[in-house]
Design an enzyme around this catalytic site. Structure first.
Site, PDB file in Angstrom:
ATOM      1  N   SER A  54     -19.966 -19.205 -35.097  1.00 42.04           N
ATOM      2  CA  SER A  54     -19.839 -19.523 -33.672  1.00 42.04           C
ATOM      3  C   SER A  54     -20.490 -18.484 -32.768  1.00 42.04           C
ATOM      4  O   SER A  54     -19.945 -18.124 -31.720  1.00 42.04           O
ATOM      5  CB  SER A  54     -18.357 -19.689 -33.301  1.00 42.04           C
ATOM      6  OG  SER A  54     -18.195 -20.711 -32.353  1.00 42.04           O
ATOM      7  N   LYS A 113     -20.940 -26.833 -30.494  1.00 46.45           N
ATOM      8  CA  LYS A 113     -22.117 -26.375 -31.237  1.00 46.45           C
ATOM      9  C   LYS A 113     -22.601 -27.387 -32.279  1.00 46.45           C
ATOM     10  O   LYS A 113     -23.752 -27.300 -32.732  1.00 46.45           O
ATOM     11  CB  LYS A 113     -21.834 -25.020 -31.876  1.00 46.45           C
ATOM     12  CG  LYS A 113     -21.665 -23.885 -30.859  1.00 46.45           C
ATOM     13  CD  LYS A 113     -21.432 -22.558 -31.539  1.00 46.45           C
ATOM     14  CE  LYS A 113     -21.359 -21.412 -30.541  1.00 46.45           C
ATOM     15  NZ  LYS A 113     -20.109 -21.394 -29.763  1.00 46.45           N
ATOM     16  N   LYS A 148     -16.421 -26.943 -38.075  1.00 47.12           N
ATOM     17  CA  LYS A 148     -16.663 -26.229 -36.811  1.00 47.12           C
ATOM     18  C   LYS A 148     -15.334 -25.936 -36.137  1.00 47.12           C
ATOM     19  O   LYS A 148     -14.505 -26.828 -35.951  1.00 47.12           O
ATOM     20  CB  LYS A 148     -17.546 -27.045 -35.845  1.00 47.12           C
ATOM     21  CG  LYS A 148     -17.986 -26.213 -34.646  1.00 47.12           C
ATOM     22  CD  LYS A 148     -18.953 -25.120 -35.056  1.00 47.12           C
ATOM     23  CE  LYS A 148     -18.993 -23.929 -34.107  1.00 47.12           C
ATOM     24  NZ  LYS A 148     -17.877 -23.002 -34.236  1.00 47.12           N
ATOM     25  N   SER A 182     -16.061 -24.396 -28.792  1.00 48.09           N
ATOM     26  CA  SER A 182     -17.253 -24.297 -29.644  1.00 48.09           C
ATOM     27  C   SER A 182     -17.463 -25.465 -30.587  1.00 48.09           C
ATOM     28  O   SER A 182     -18.460 -25.485 -31.334  1.00 48.09           O
ATOM     29  CB  SER A 182     -17.208 -22.995 -30.448  1.00 48.09           C
ATOM     30  OG  SER A 182     -17.501 -21.889 -29.625  1.00 48.09           O
TER      31      SER A 182
END
Length: 297
Positions: A119, A65, A226, A62
């Site tokens: 997420s 993203k 992140k 992820s």
């Protein structure tokens, strides 16, 4: 010979150090990180402070993203416009679980918010499906953006990071994080500790929590964050944080424990402040040996 050298780097936590944030020389033999790949740079000067296995291509989960958010924001689409979550979006995330109800609506800005901080995979899929030209055009734009940033070892195939074919290196990810830091929305959305999203058609609300424990606490000044996780990718973390007045960009890819990237952030901080990170466990060293053998075979 190259593979042996990589294994040595993983076992002993060695790498290369250029300059400390206080401009004194740091000893790379005094830092160990449990993540398979690590990259640390001073965001302002661009100096690389430490790197370990930073050019090995691996799944990034992820962390993807961040690129998803940049591509949406680059398109200058209305963040207030409502987007609808449907079965196509569900298929984009391989029919994985989401608390979001089918056919409900949320603003584009809120979708970016929950995709970054918590997420939310379905939000990432819907953002891509509601891009001009559709999902394929969105993935194409992701790869074009990566190329423009000089991310030569990076490839995207989806907007969520659920595919193990989304690959990059810690060195490339640092370029993406540096670019993402220039977006005020990404800095804000990715570091919100907790957030409530209000959906329409039907009306309901969902609470979300930041997946990075450091962004939820008060001991760290996290300015961008992140996380990522897949079985094949391990636990990952990319973030920008201030330490003693210096903005540091950290990338940790493929750690074997959920809190291991957080532990690595602490070890990096300790190394910068004291000159010694402390040790990692034998199990972490074994994990690195095993994963490096798989990645370099």
């Amino acid at each position: 010979m190259g593979r042996v050298l990589l294994l040595v780097l993983a076992l002993w936590g060695t790498g290369s150090a250029v300059a400390a944030t206080d401009k004194t020389q740091l000893d790379p033999s005094k830092i160990q990180t449990a993540s398979v790949s690590t990259y640390v740079t001073d965001l302002k000067s661009g100096e690389t402070l430490f790197q370990k296995n930073a050019d090995i291509v691996m799944p990034i989960a992820s962390i993807t993203k961040l690129m998803t958010a940049m591509v949406v924001l680059d398109a200058d689409l209305s963040l207030k416009e409502k987007i609808t979550f449907d079965k196509t979006d569900k298929e984009r995330i391989y029919n994985g679980y989401s608390r979001i109800r089918m056919e409900s609506q949320l603003s584009r800005g809120e979708a970016i918010h929950i995709a970054l901080m918590s997420s939310e995979n379905l939000a990432s899929a819907a953002l891509a499906d509601n891009y001009p030209g559709g999902y394929s055009a969105f993935v194409e734009a992701m790869n074009a953006k990566a190329k423009s940033l000089g991310m030569t070892d990076t490839r995207f195939v989806d907007s969520s990071g659920l595919s193990p074919k989304n690959v990059s290196t810690a060195a490339d990810i640092s370029k993406m994080v540096k670019a993402a830091y220039d977006y005020p929305e990404i800095r804000k959305y990715s570091t919100t500790p907790v957030h409530t999203a209000y959906f329409k058609k039907p009306r309901y609300k969902l609470g979300y929590t930041n997946t990075n424990a450091l962004a939820r606490g008060k001991k760290w000044n996290v300015e961008l964050s992140k996380t990522g996780y897949l079985d094949i990718a391990g636990y990952c973390l990319a973030m920008v944080t201030s330490i003693d007045g210096n903005k540091l960009l950290m990338v940790m890819l493929d750690a074997y424990g959920k809190l291991t990237p957080v532990g690595d952030a602490g070890r990096i901080k300790r190394w910068i402040q004291t000159g010694n990170s402390g040790k990692i466990s034998d199990s972490a060293k074994h994990y690195q040996r095993t994963k490096l053998a798989e990645l370099t075979q």
